[in-house]
Design an enzyme around this catalytic site. Structure first.
Site, PDB file in Angstrom:
ATOM      1  CB  CYS A   1     -39.008 -79.065  76.222  1.00  0.00           C
ATOM      2  SG  CYS A   1     -40.653 -79.002  75.481  1.00  0.00           S
TER       3      CYS A   1
ATOM      4  CG  HIS B   1     -38.339 -83.165  77.125  1.00  0.00           C
ATOM      5  ND1 HIS B   1     -39.384 -82.765  77.923  1.00  0.00           N
ATOM      6  CD2 HIS B   1     -38.700 -82.860  75.849  1.00  0.00           C
ATOM      7  CE1 HIS B   1     -40.329 -82.248  77.170  1.00  0.00           C
ATOM      8  NE2 HIS B   1     -39.941 -82.291  75.904  1.00  0.00           N
TER       9      HIS B   1
ATOM     10  CG  ASN C   1     -43.644 -82.527  75.822  1.00  0.00           C
ATOM     11  OD1 ASN C   1     -43.191 -81.935  76.791  1.00  0.00           O
ATOM     12  ND2 ASN C   1     -43.179 -82.331  74.591  1.00  0.00           N
TER      13      ASN C   1
END
Length: 320
Positions: A114, A247, A277
């Site tokens: 990520c 994020h 996500n």
């Protein structure tokens, strides 16, 4: 004047299929209320036949190049962040290069899950500052739906597919472009967020595994700290920030990080409700959304930040 990497354009791409929480509840024991309350997620996009990390990355790159008014053959560097490459090798970046019709440029992948886009941004910015490239494509692209355990309701509800891209262009400037980047990694926490496979261990792709509460605890502390580091390195403070582009893992993480920093929530770009996500794609995807809807304007000070499996985490201060 200082040679800097300036964001000349942004772009993003999403798979055609959008899956709601209600549709997901038909597959696993969950509900729209359960997912929204714990994560803020309402929708995610799922890659279908013919949609891959490379095709999504190429589509996002084309949009970013169009926004920048730059032809593909001007690109001298492609750095693509992904944990879900099309193939073990060659790099997905080279497939994007071919799709864009670029015959020769430096092209490679970066894997920091990520945080991958922040790592890729740092590499590209350093190469531009050093004179190794004048125009770079930095891409975050993922098809996480293909490494999810669709019987594990604690993880499969959290992720989606997509891509985001920025065009970086060399420019002599004192206060525009990427001003600072701060990156970290701590491999001791491997068991908290990982994939249980790989060519060197099991010979299989594997599935994503996560201990959510522990990840949450580390995320809030690490993200707040690294955001402060990036600002300190640029000689700036939280009060100077116009937008935080984080994020998009979980709305509760975003809110808790903002509180820890004393940031008003209206300064945080939130797209997790629409995209879930998307790992390395999440920061550039959210950035593109906020640029295109007019929230982010030229001259704004942005802080981009992310944390992912490894753990890896990082932040960048950028004058857009």
């Amino acid at each position: 004047m200082t040679r800097r990497a300036v964001i000349a354009g942004t772009g993003s791409a999403l798979p055609k299929r959008r899956m709601s929480n209600a549709e997901l509840a038909e597959r696993v024991d969950t509900s729209d209320e359960w997912i929204v309350e714990r994560t803020g997620i309402r929708f995610r996009h799922i890659a279908g036949e013919g949609e891959t990390t490379a095709t999504l990355g190429a589509d996002a790159a084309r949009t970013a190049l169009d926004a920048a008014g730059i032809a593909p053959n001007a690109v001298g560097l492609i750095v693509l962040a992904t944990a879900t490459p099309d193939q073990t090798f060659p790099s997905t970046a080279t497939k994007v290069q071919t799709a864009l019709g670029i015959d020769d440029c430096v092209a490679f992948d970066v894997q920091a899950v990520c945080s991958g886009f922040l790592y890729a941004l740092s590499v590209a910015e350093s190469m531009i500052r050093a004179g190794s490239a004048d125009v770079a494509l930095v891409i975050g692209a993922e098809t996480f739906s293909r490494i999810l355990d669709w019987e594990d309701r604690t993880t499969c509800v959290l992720f989606g597919d997509g891509a985001g891209a920025v065009v970086l262009k060399a420019e002599d400037s004192e206060d525009r472009g990427v001003l600072s980047v701060s990156l970290h990694a701590d491999g001791r926490h491997n068991s908290l967020l990982y994939v249980d496979g790989g060519p060197s261990t099991t010979g299989t792709v594997g599935k994503l595994r996560m201990k959510g509460q522990e990840v949450f605890r580390h995320a809030v502390v690490n993200l707040a700290t690294v955001l402060g580091e990036a600002l300190d390195r640029a000689g700036l403070s939280v009060a100077d920030v116009d937008w935080v582009v984080p994020h998009q893992a979980n709305r509760r993480i975003l809110e808790a990080t903002a509180r820890k920093l004393g940031l008003p929530p209206e300064k945080v770009v939130v797209t997790v409700d629409l995209h879930a996500n998307t790992s390395a794609a999440s920061v550039p995807l959210a950035l593109d959304v906020a640029v295109r809807d007019g929230r982010i304007r030229r001259g704004d000070l942005l802080v981009l930040e992310a944390m992912g499996g490894g753990f890896t985490w990082g932040a960048a201060a950028v004058r857009y």
